[in-house]
Each structure stands twice: as C-alpha cells, then as structure tokens.
Enzyme design. Structure first.
Site, PDB file in Angstrom:
ATOM      1  CG  HIS A 157      -2.096  -0.920   1.077  1.00 64.01           C
ATOM      2  ND1 HIS A 157      -3.276  -0.571   0.468  1.00 64.01           N
ATOM      3  CD2 HIS A 157      -2.230  -2.209   1.444  1.00 64.01           C
ATOM      4  CE1 HIS A 157      -4.102  -1.609   0.490  1.00 64.01           C
ATOM      5  NE2 HIS A 157      -3.488  -2.620   1.075  1.00 64.01           N
ATOM      6  CE  LYS A 348      -6.295  14.283  -0.609  1.00 67.10           C
ATOM      7  NZ  LYS A 348      -6.328  13.028  -1.309  1.00 67.10           N
ATOM      8  NE  ARG A 349      -4.812  10.249   9.338  1.00 68.23           N
ATOM      9  CZ  ARG A 349      -4.383   9.251  10.109  1.00 68.23           C
ATOM     10  NH1 ARG A 349      -4.938   8.052  10.030  1.00 68.23           N
ATOM     11  NH2 ARG A 349      -3.433   9.446  10.989  1.00 68.23           N
ATOM     12  CE  LYS A 354      -2.885  11.099   2.411  1.00 71.59           C
ATOM     13  NZ  LYS A 354      -3.705  10.434   1.375  1.00 71.59           N
ATOM     14  CB  THR A 456     -10.230   5.240  -2.047  1.00 74.10           C
ATOM     15  OG1 THR A 456     -10.046   5.689  -0.688  1.00 74.10           O
ATOM     16  CG2 THR A 456      -9.468   3.956  -2.291  1.00 74.10           C
ATOM     17  CE  LYS A 460     -13.798   7.031  -0.084  1.00 74.06           C
ATOM     18  NZ  LYS A 460     -13.202   7.383   1.233  1.00 74.06           N
TER      19      LYS A 460
HETATM   20  C1  LIG Z   1     -11.848   7.778   1.433  1.00 74.57           C
HETATM   21  C2  LIG Z   1     -11.346   8.195   2.740  1.00 74.57           C
HETATM   22  C3  LIG Z   1      -9.974   8.372   2.939  1.00 74.57           C
HETATM   23  C4  LIG Z   1      -8.964   8.209   1.841  1.00 74.57           C
HETATM   24  O1  LIG Z   1      -8.806   9.467   1.236  1.00 74.57           O
HETATM   25  P1  LIG Z   1      -7.606   9.777   0.228  1.00 74.57           P
HETATM   26  O2  LIG Z   1      -7.999  11.091  -0.359  1.00 74.57           O
HETATM   27  O3  LIG Z   1      -7.624   8.678  -0.795  1.00 74.57           O
HETATM   28  O4  LIG Z   1      -6.372   9.820   1.026  1.00 74.57           O
HETATM   29  C5  LIG Z   1      -9.523   8.755   4.189  1.00 74.57           C
HETATM   30  N1  LIG Z   1     -10.390   8.962   5.207  1.00 74.57           N
HETATM   31  C6  LIG Z   1     -11.715   8.809   5.051  1.00 74.57           C
HETATM   32  C7  LIG Z   1     -12.623   9.064   6.214  1.00 74.57           C
HETATM   33  C8  LIG Z   1     -12.251   8.412   3.813  1.00 74.57           C
HETATM   34  O5  LIG Z   1     -13.576   8.270   3.680  1.00 74.57           O
END
Ligand SMILES: *Cc1c(COP(=O)(O)O)cnc(C)c1O
Length: 628
Positions: A157, A348-349, A354, A456, A460
């Site tokens: 990952h 995101k985190r 990032k 991911t 979304k």
């Molecule tokens: C989808 C999701 C992530 C992943 O987000 P990335 O933009 O791909 O890093 C992290 N936290 C939550 C709560 C999510 O729903």
C-alpha cells in the site's frame, strides 16, 4: 521444537454480518478482542499483592484496546507487534479449526482458504502459519511451506520508505522467539535459492534478505510477505509499476510472475446510494437502477451531458447538496459560506506528501491578489479542509494550525467579503465524508507524483460529480484516462521529473527567489501576519519549504497556480462545467470496488461465485420446471 509462550491470552470473536445488496446472502466479518485466560490471580491476592491479582487481566485486555493511528509512518512499539500477532494468530487458528471441521487433512487448506496480507501489518502470518503447520499439526517443512505460500497473497500500500515496517531482531526475538527462528530458516532456504540464481553476488543477497543487517538488525516485513506469498500486488497501475522498479525491484527480477496490479475501487452503495440520495435519484430516474451494482451502466448518462434540461436538474441537485454542507458548516464552525461559490475540497489524512500546504499557498496567493486589487473579478471560492494528523506528527499538526490561522484572517477581512472562505471541518471520518464528497465541485488530489499509492478519495469525489485538480499520481492517472483529459485539471511534475529533480540536486531557494508571487506568499506567512505577529509559529513550515522542500511544493507552485486559474475560469461557464461533471460521473464505472474485488477473486484467491437464489428466480424456476 515447540514454543511454550510466557503468557497466553484468549481471543473472543465478534461477528458482524455483511449483507449483500438486494440478495439473500451475507458474509461474516469476524473481529477479535483479547481477554485474560484467568481474570483473577488468587495466589497473588493471598500474599497481599492486590494489584498483581488483576494485573494479567489488565495487560491482556490492553492488547486490543487501542488501534495504532499512525499513517504512513511507524513507531516500532512492542504493543503493536503483540497486537499484530494476536489478530493474525486468532484468524489463522480459527481458519484451521473451521477447515478441520469439514476435512480430516490440512493438505488442501489453501484450496479452501485464502488470506490476503493487507499491507505488511499482518505479515507475521507467514511465520505463524508455518508454526501452526509444523509445530501443532506435524507437517514437514516442504508441505507446510507449499500450503503457506499458496494461502497467502500480499497487497502493498505504500512506496514511502518511512512506512515500510521493520522490527528490531532484539524485540522480535524477545516477544516471538519461535517465529524469529522460523524466519531465519525461511531466509536461509530463500537465500540458498538466490545464491544459485546470482552466484557470488553479495549485494543481491543483502538486498533480498529478510534481515536488514546493515547496522542494528531488523526483520523486513515486506520481504517476509513477498517470500511467503504466491501473489504480490499494488493498488493502482502507476503504483504497481513503481513497486517493480523501486522498493520490490529485486523481488520482481526474481519472480516476475508473482506481480500484478489491482486498482482500488469504492463501493457505490455507500459512496453514492447512501451518501448522495439526491444525485442517485436523479440518475436512477434517467437510466434505471442497474448502475448500483453494475457501475459501468453510468455510461448511459453520457448523451445526457448535452441535454440542457438534464444539466439544469444536475445543477439544481448539486446546489441543494451544497446548501446542506453550508448549513452543517455554520452549525459546526460558525462560518457563513456562500453556497454559490466554488466548493473546493481537500479531505484526507494530513500528510506532507499530500501537500495540504500547497493548497494553502494558493489560498494566500488569491488573498494577496485581492488585497492588491480589491475590485479584481475572481471566481468566489470556499475552501474546505478535513483530516486527522497522526498524534506524533508535528508538521501535520502545524499544517492544520496554518489552515485555521489563514482562515481566521481571510474569513474576517472585509476587503474579501464572501469571495474567499476557508473552513477546517474538525473530526474528519467516514460519516462526515458522506456529507462532504457529494457537495464538492473541485477535488484536490495534489500529492507529489509517485507518493500516493492509489487514493480512493479521488474516486469518491469524481463519482459524485466533482472535477479533479490533480497530479499524475496513484489512481489519478487512471481516473483521467477514463473521464478524458479534457474533463480533468492536470498539473505538475511527473514521477520521472520528480526523480530527476532529486537526482540533480533540487534547490527550492531558487524557486522562492525567482517567483515574486510565491515569495510574497511565503514572506507573508513567515512575517507572522497569520499568527498574531508571531513570526516563529510557522517557521518550521517556511524553513522546510525554502531550504529542503522534500515534496517539491515550490517546484510545482507555478504550475498549480496556473491550473487553478484555469479552474476558476472554467467555473464561469456553468453549462460546460456541468457537462464535465456529468461526464466524470458517467465514466467512473471502472472504480467500483465490485470490479476490484472480482479481480482479487479471479487472479489471487481462485474464489468462484456462489449462485444466488432469489425468491423471484426460484419462483421463475419453479414455473419452468412445471412447464417442462
Ligand atoms: C476515502 C477516505 C480516505 C482516503 O482518502 P484519500 O484522499 O484517498 O487519502 C480517508 N479517510 C476517510 C474518512 C475516507 O472516507
């Protein structure tokens, strides 16, 4: 040789049914909690050791009390390794128990069970399955090894070196002496094979060894996972390619046939039907509801992108969803946002790779432009941020502080009005995610190329009709291929360019000095303007950027700003923006987790579909049988 552990705990299973969508089947998700074998030690109690009497209970139950929250970084804590071992051992012992209830031999275990190592966290499974087969079930090495390899698959990952798990041999041997012994034997046999393929190549042996002995000795969990698995995969096309070229290069040369790609996906049931009922309804009214479990069916929306009436419905729907997030924002933060502004979202985190702080540099750029020219005609924007920082990650926490500090100034500056607002929504989690992805119009996917394995969140957003501003990183590459380059705001250095920059000696100081707009932004932050005159507060961020900039924000700054200017312009043409939004949704079929999981079933687990007998079907079949 058999292991007699110093202390034992009991694993208590907790089952949650995972229902299929509109079918009469459910899978079981089985999670484990640790419990003491003896909750009270009467011997200790009797000699007056009252704390000691309940000690074992407390120690045992602490094992599963907290989940280590660290993201893309490791701590190497003893409790974490204990936890990993506990969960792995519970699951493997349970699988063996279930198998032996059906069959009198474990010889075909791998034909009935597959275990996927989701990152290296459960990689101890390689040694544990060997231990169970050898020590508990009297297998010889060759048969045990064949079953182990055929049972396990490994999904990588991350490519970030600081996130690759390794355990000091000292800690490992103290906690799991039998497993360390097995790992040494796995390594001995493995390196013997390597020696035959690469005679007299000490470098190869050192590179591939399960033990890093360049200094203090470590067990390399990714290497253990590679050697112990029959399949190895990355989570997006670019990531799988980079895996073969970088961190797992030597393993790829040794066994190329083990490697494949499985691009991630997201479930349309949660990330559309549940989270975005308004858009789901509009889509279903036009193309029926088959898209919910056959996401490629969204393709049928394509012709509607040119239908003015449908575009109007799409816009009205989006506005209603934005209004809901605006209401939520007021309630949670007190900040009043304009629902007609462009909703520009990065959730995101929080992590330097990032680049939430690159987004901040853009915000301050727009702020400076408006301060210089208060009548400047810009696209009004609301910037939403959300995300957690790992507890010990100082820079990530300081980035959050920077976002909220910039927000405090920008949001309350009368020259700005509601042309710019900056919102940090606290406590970002999946439940909040369900509110924010549907309301977004611009999805910020701006990681340094080569650093984001897949992402991911990017899927979304696009599935919910946001346009992406992004780098050629992770699954962004494939999203852009699917939705069309003309419907995606691409910017930034490529992975190869990032590597070349690093190789040639990148100097961010030159970029800072050469770009007046960038210099003004950084100087303003450095001056203490956003921190009540405290010029020290953001100094760690500023110094990191102008002297080191490991994630190349300054090298990408100008390209990002120019791309954001194109975004702002594009938003001025709502018809075309909406057209692009519809086309994004229509072309996201590939990114369903149904497709992703199907690929794991076919290529890794050899799991066949189970025929599902629905009421309707059995009635139809009954009718057919009568007719025959
Ligand atoms: C989808 C999701 C992530 C992943 O987000 P990335 O933009 O791909 O890093 C992290 N936290 C939550 C709560 C999510 O729903």
């Amino acid at each position: 040789m058999c292991w007699i552990p110093e202390y034992e705990v009991k694993g208590i299973p907790y089952d949650t049914p995972i229902l299929g969508y509109k079918v009469n089947t459910a899978n079981t998700m089985r999670l484990w909690r640790s419990e003491a074998c003896e909750s009270f030690d009467f011997n200790k109690f009797n000699v007056g050791d009252y704390y000691g009497a309940v000690d074992e209970k407390i120690v045992s139950e602490n094992l599963t009390k907290v989940l280590y929250p660290n993201d893309e970084h490791l701590q190497g804590k003893e409790l974490r390794l204990q936890q990993q071992y506990f969960f792995v051992s519970c699951s493997l012992q349970d699988m063996i128990r279930l198998h032996l209830a059906q069959s009198d031999s474990l010889d075909n275990f791998h034909e009935k069970f597959a275990a996927q190592l989701n990152d290296t966290h459960p990689a101890i499974a390689v040694a544990e399955l060997m231990r169970l087969l050898l020590d508990e079930h009297n297998f010889d090495w060759e048969r045990a090894w064949k079953i182990t390899q055929n049972t396990l698959g490994y999904t990588n990952h991350t490519l970030l070196p600081e996130a690759l798990e390794k355990w000091s041999v000292g800690l490992f041997g103290y906690l799991l002496p039998r497993h360390l012994e097995l790992i040494y034997e796995i390594n001995r046999r493995f390196l013997n094979q390597v020696r035959i393929i690469y005679p007299n190549n000490h470098q190869k042996l050192a590179n591939l060894s399960l033990i890093d002995d360049s200094g203090e000795k470590y067990v390399r969990m990714a290497h253990l996972a590679c050697v112990g698995s029959h399949e190895i995969n990355g989570v997006a096309a670019l990531h799988s390619k980079l895996l073969k070229e970088t961190v797992l290069k030597d393993f790829y040369e040794l066994f190329p046939e083990k490697f494949s790609n499985k691009t991630n996906g997201v479930t349309p049931r949660r990330w559309m039907v549940l989270s975005n009922p308004r858009l789901s309804k509009l889509i279903t009214e036009k193309i029926g509801d088959r898209w919910i479990n056959h996401l490629e069916e969204l393709k049928q929306l394509e012709p509607l992108a040119d239908n003015p009436e449908f575009r109007q419905q799409w816009q009205d729907t989006k506005l209603a969803i934005k209004q809901e997030l605006a209401d939520y924002t007021r309630q949670k933060t007190g900040i009043e946002v304009n629902p007609n502004s462009l909703f520009d979202v990065q959730v995101k985190r929080i992590h330097e790779y990032k680049r939430q702080h690159l987004n901040v540099l853009h915000i301050v750029t727009l702020y400076n432009r408006l301060k210089q020219n208060p009548r400047l005609d810009i696209t009004p924007r609301t910037f939403f941020f959300g995300g957690k920082a790992a507890p010990g990650y100082y820079m990530a926490k300081l980035i959050i502080k920077l976002i909220t500090s910039v927000g405090d100034i920008v949001n309350n500056d009368p020259d700005i009005g509601d042309r710019l607002k900056v919102v940090f929504l606290p406590d970002y989690n999946v439940t909040f995610g369900q509110r924010v992805y549907p309301a977004a119009e611009l999805s910020e996917q701006i990681s340094t190329a080569g650093k984001e394995a897949s992402g991911t969140g990017n899927m979304k957003f696009s599935l919910n009709g946001a346009l992406t501003i992004g780098t050629l990183d992770g699954a962004n590459v494939e999203i852009r291929e699917e939705v069309g380059a003309e419907n995606f705001f691409l910017f930034g250095l490529t992975t190869a360019e990032v590597e070349a920059f690093k190789a040639e000696g990148y100097n961010p100081w030159d970029y800072y000095h050469a770009n007046a707009e960038l210099k003004a932004v950084i100087d303003l932050i450095a001056s203490g303007f956003f921190s009540c005159g405290n010029a020290n507060l953001f100094k760690p961020i500023v110094d990191n950027l102008v002297y080191e900039d490991p994630y190349l924000l300054l090298a990408d700054y100008q390209l990002y700003i120019e791309c954001q200017d194109r975004v702002g312009k594009a938003y001025q043409d709502p018809d075309n923006w909406t057209r692009m939004s519809i086309l994004n949704v229509a072309r996201m079929g590939k990114f369903s987790s149904d497709r992703s999981i199907q690929e794991y079933c076919e290529d890794i687990w050899d799991a066949k579909a189970v025929p599902i007998e629905l009421e309707e079907y059995s009635q139809a079949n009954a009718v057919l049988q009568v007719k025959n």
